[in-house]
Structures are given as C-alpha cells and as structure tokens.
Design an enzyme around this catalytic site. Structure first.
Site, short mmCIF file in Angstrom:
data_model
loop_
_atom_site.label_atom_id
_atom_site.label_comp_id
_atom_site.label_asym_id
_atom_site.label_seq_id
_atom_site.Cartn_x
_atom_site.Cartn_y
_atom_site.Cartn_z
N LYS A 208 0.86 -1.18 0.00
CA LYS A 208 0.00 0.00 0.00
C LYS A 208 0.90 1.23 0.00
CE LYS A 208 -3.99 -2.16 2.19
NZ LYS A 208 -5.01 -2.10 3.26
N ALA A 313 2.44 -9.12 5.15
CA ALA A 313 2.64 -10.51 4.73
C ALA A 313 1.31 -11.17 4.40
CB ALA A 313 3.36 -11.29 5.82
N PHE A 314 1.31 -11.97 3.33
CA PHE A 314 0.12 -12.70 2.95
C PHE A 314 -0.15 -13.83 3.93
CE2 PHE A 314 -0.85 -10.40 -0.63
CZ PHE A 314 -1.76 -11.04 -1.49
N LEU A 315 -1.41 -14.12 4.16
CA LEU A 315 -1.82 -15.29 4.93
C LEU A 315 -1.80 -16.51 4.01
CD1 LEU A 315 -4.76 -13.73 6.98
CD2 LEU A 315 -2.44 -14.23 7.77
N ASP A 381 -13.94 1.74 9.82
CA ASP A 381 -14.26 1.04 8.57
C ASP A 381 -14.26 -0.48 8.73
OD1 ASP A 381 -14.88 1.11 5.82
OD2 ASP A 381 -12.81 0.67 5.28
N GLU A 386 -12.78 -11.50 9.45
CA GLU A 386 -12.50 -12.82 8.89
C GLU A 386 -12.01 -13.76 9.98
OE1 GLU A 386 -10.28 -13.10 5.29
OE2 GLU A 386 -11.04 -11.19 4.51
N ASP A 401 -6.76 -5.09 7.13
CA ASP A 401 -7.11 -3.80 6.50
C ASP A 401 -7.30 -2.69 7.52
OD1 ASP A 401 -7.02 -4.91 3.96
OD2 ASP A 401 -9.12 -5.50 4.00
#
Length: 512
Positions: A208, A313-315, A381, A386, A401
């Site tokens: 981002k 980092a991606f999950l 927001d 999840e 996020d």
C-alpha cells in the site's frame, strides 16, 4: 636641492621608545601568563571539564521499556496444556507450495520465450526454511504467531530487503476493472490502490503506497468510507496489535519501493504496465485503472522512482486455509444519511446476544477486543471480519485492512466502542493488559514509540497520534469502570483463561 631633514632621527627614536614600552607593559605580561598556565602547581591552571559519562544511543534506551513490557508475567503466561493446534499441516503445505512454485517457474519461462528474452533465467527453488513459509506454519489457534517468533523477525527483515520478482493488482482491484458502478458509493480505485508483490523466496506481500503525509489529518468533513488508506497506519496497527498481545494482524513493515525496478519491470500485467507515466516533475507514477477512475490525479508517484509504502505478509492460500468473511454486527451505514440499528438503539446488544454464535462462547468477547483495537487506532471502517474455518466458532478474529486508522489524532470516535459500552463485557486478560499499559512504567505511547523505531521508515506516527493512544486508553478504562459500577465485576469481566496470577509486585488490580 633641499638637504636632509635634521628631525628624522628624533622621530625614529620616539617611535622605538613607544614600541619598547608597549612590549614591556602589555605584551610581555600577557605572554608570561600564557606560558605559566600549564606549570605544575600553578593555581591559575586551566581546568578542563571532566568528560561526560557515555550515554546509550536513543534506540537502545528506547527498547528497554518494550523489553520490560514483554517480560511482564501478563506477557509470559503459560499456554494451555498440550501443543497449540496448528492451522496447517507441514507436509501438505510444502507439497502445495512446491506445486505453486513449479507452476510459476513454467509460466515465467513461457513469458520470457514470448518476449524473445535470451538471457539465462534459472528456476527459483522453494526453500522450506523461507521466513514466510515458517510464518504460515507457525499460525495456531492462539494467534497468527507465537509471542516470541524468530520467523516473524526474519520475515519483517526479508520483506524490507528481498528483490521483487513479480507485481500485480490485488483481487479487489481486478474486480473493480469490470465492476465499476457509478450509481453506488464505491471507494475510488485510485484512492485505495494496492498491489501484490512477490519476492525472490516466493513470499507475497500486499503493498500500500503512501497517500498522505504523516503530519496531515483527515479533514473532518470526510466520510469514513472515502478516507485515504495510509501506509503508516498499517505499520502502526501491527505494532499496536503485538503490544496488546492480540497477534491478529499479519506482520507489516515499511519499505522504500523503486516503482520502476520493483513494479514496472517485473509485472506481466499489461493493464498495470499501461498506467505508468512520467509526471511533469519527472517522477515515475502509476494509478489503478477503472472505467470511471482512470485519472492521473489519483496516481501515486515516486521521487523520482522511490516511493514509501507498507508491506503486509500474505496469509496462507485459501485453498490450504479457508477463511470466512462475516459482517460485523456493529457495521456502519455506508451512505450519506443512513443509520444502523445499533446507532439508535442502546439495547442493541440484547438482540445480538440472541443470535448464534454471539449467544455463547468467545465470539462476542472477540468482537469487543476488535472494537477496543479499532477505537485506539480510530478505525471506523470495520464492516466485516474474517476467521479461519478450521478453528470453528471460537477461533480468533483477523484484524485485517487497518489503513484507515490513525487519520485524526484530535478526535476520539467513541461510537467505535459501542460493542463494549452496550454489551458491558470484556476479557480479563484484555483488561489487565490495558491497565498495565496505563501505568507510567509501561505507558502505551512510550512502548509504541519505541516499538515503531524498529521500522526503517521511522518515525511512523507523529507525536500527537502517540499521545492520543494514552487518552483513548483512559476512555476505554472509564467505560469498563462504568459497566462494573452498573452490573458488577463478575458479570462484566469474563475469565477467559486459567493462567496463574502474576506476582504481587507486578500485579495490576482491577480496581483502578
């Protein structure tokens, strides 16, 4: 012809006498004082001040409070008996990621052949010791990572240093390419531009870019759903989540990205390639391409190539670890004039408590944890949350996020605390840690300031944002005290663990 002047010798004698008098009465005494200044035993000897004791560097001093916090018994509580239930099986995960790596290598080879690139490009192997893979294997029912995780430390360093081998739009951006509906209140794609970067070890991170300077506040007339997404908010949210011992935010770090070398030159996405341009100031820029938002004023630009951003980092892949996306019971109205029921009904929590899974278990307590976290960062927001399906209804909530946090340090949006103030329930461990962070020795703003110094883009937050954390923490504790005064401690404070009590010298009492 005039003869020599007879008074010239007299003038020369007079000048010589004046010079001799000046030497004797002025210059010579001064020279004697200077020469005798270093003589032994002279009382007028110059005294040089003693050298000051060496001070530790600021970063070393700053780290001490953070170390004390993580050494506190509340952060070293014994885990439940038996090994923590892992999210992934090691064998299955390795097989899956090896297939993914082999497929990427095949596609990369075909891509180079199509472009007639003849330079050799050896296949990149998948290494089991890669930090991102060890991070995935370390996820358990207790959280995204253990309290002391060398894999996370290495992962943060690798995301800062490793070379990128591919770049692409996120799935959200790709969906917007064909689903831009101007009749809806849709966040402009250029405003929340984000990219997926893959590194040389096959790890992936969400990038981002910087959209707002640290000292800028979100204008008070902005609606929360059109606010900027701030890269430094993502970084700060990870550090705060770890300080609160939630461990529900993926590891996030700041990095200066070369938009030409790390994105344009490695992307295979023709649409992404097409949105790069050079600005009038000779800076390299790009934007998200959407049918109604294809405008250069929404672009992000390097300086001329370097651009600040956050890397999260991606999950694990959804094929390995499916996740549920669940609407937040305290979701806000994403319209200009509408209100949700919880905003007008103070007894709204009674309705929520009648609905499974909020009627029993930890789900409602986890919602309160999330509300406390969002209130501290000022995030309005949180429309969904999840969870990993493997851990069932009592699994922890993922705090993803967080880029719309830390927008306004001068305003405390107390409506974010509605789950706490309306339900009047909180985990005992959460309350104890909040009370600890209100103590002068462990002050939240101090440990956050010190923790954020570890990031290369420091300072991450301005001082007003750090001080706002202390102010908001007091508002949370005040809300808990009000609930306890109304309903009693036994009904408000939930015993969520059977951990041993902290020593008396370190104990934080509930009665504050």
């Amino acid at each position: 012809m005039p003869g020599p002047r007879r008074d010239r010798p007299a003038v020369l004698l007079l000048l010589g006498a004046l010079l001799a008098a000046d030497l004797y009465f002025h210059l010579w005494p001064r020279a004697r004082r200077e020469l005798s200044a270093g003589a032994p035993g002279c009382p007028c000897r110059r005294r040089h001040p003693a050298p000051a004791a060496p001070q530790p560097p600021p970063r070393a001093r700053a780290a001490s409070a953070l170390r004390r916090l993580f050494a506190h018994p509340l952060y070293r509580a014994a885990a439940p008996p038996g090994p923590a239930e892992p999210l992934l099986g090691a064998r299955e995960a390795l097989r899956y990621y090896r297939r993914k790596a082999a497929r990427w290598n095949r596609r990369h080879k075909l891509y180079r052949e199509e472009l007639n690139l003849t330079s050799p490009s050896a296949p990149l192997p998948l290494r089991p010791e890669a930090s991102w893979l060890q991070f995935h294997l370390g996820i358990s029912r207790d959280g995204l990572y253990p309290r002391s995780s060398p894999a996370v430390t290495r992962l943060l360093r690798d995301m800062q240093e490793f070379t990128t081998i591919s770049a692409d739009y996120s799935q959200d951006e790709k969906a917007l390419l064909g689903a831009c509906d101007c009749s809806q209140i849709v966040k402009p794609s250029g405003v929340h531009l984000k990219l997926v970067l893959r590194f040389q070890d096959f790890g992936k991170a969400m990038f981002k870019p910087m959209r707002q300077k640290r000292e800028e506040e979100t204008p008070e007339d902005f609606f929360y759903f059109i606010d900027f997404q701030r890269h430094n908010a993502e970084i700060a949210a990870f550090h705060l989540d770890r300080i609160l011992d939630f461990r529900r935010v993926p590891p996030t770090v700041g990095r200066l990205i070369n938009v030409t070398k790390d994105i344009l030159e490695v992307t295979k996405n023709e649409i992404l390639q097409s949105v790069f341009f050079v600005s009038p100031a000779s800076n390299v820029c790009f934007f998200a391409k959407c049918p109604y938002m294809c405008k250069t004023e929404y672009a992000v630009c390097g300086n001329p190539h370097l651009l600040e951003g956050s890397l999260s980092a991606f999950l694990p892949s959804l094929n390995l670890a499916p996740r549920l996306s669940i609407p937040n019971p305290w979701i806000r109205s994403y319209s200009f004039d509408g209100k949700e029921e919880w905003e007008v009904n103070p007894l709204y929590c009674n309705t929520v408590r009648e609905i499974y899974p909020y009627s029993n278990g930890n789900r409602l307590l986890n919602i309160v944890d999330m509300a406390i976290f969002d209130f501290l960062i000022g995030n309005m927001d949180r429309h969904h949350y999840e969870m990993f399906t493997k851990f069932g209804d009592d699994g922890f909530l993922l705090h993803l996020d967080n880029a719309r946090g830390f927008g306004r340090h001068s305003h405390d949006e107390t409506s974010i605390l509605a789950p706490l103030s309306q339900c009047c329930i909180i985990k005992r461990t959460t309350l104890l840690r909040l009370q600890l962070l209100a103590e002068p020795e462990y002050r939240l703003s101090d440990v956050m300031r010190e923790s954020l110094l570890q990031d290369r883009l420091a300072p991450i937050l301005t001082e007003p944002h750090l001080l706002a954390l202390d102010r908001r923490l007091q508002l949370i504790l005040r809300a808990v005290r009000k609930c306890i005064d109304t309903y009693g401690e036994a009904k408000v404070v939930a015993n969520d663990t059977t951990q041993p009590e902290a020593p008396a010298s370190d104990r934080v009492k509930l009665a504050t």
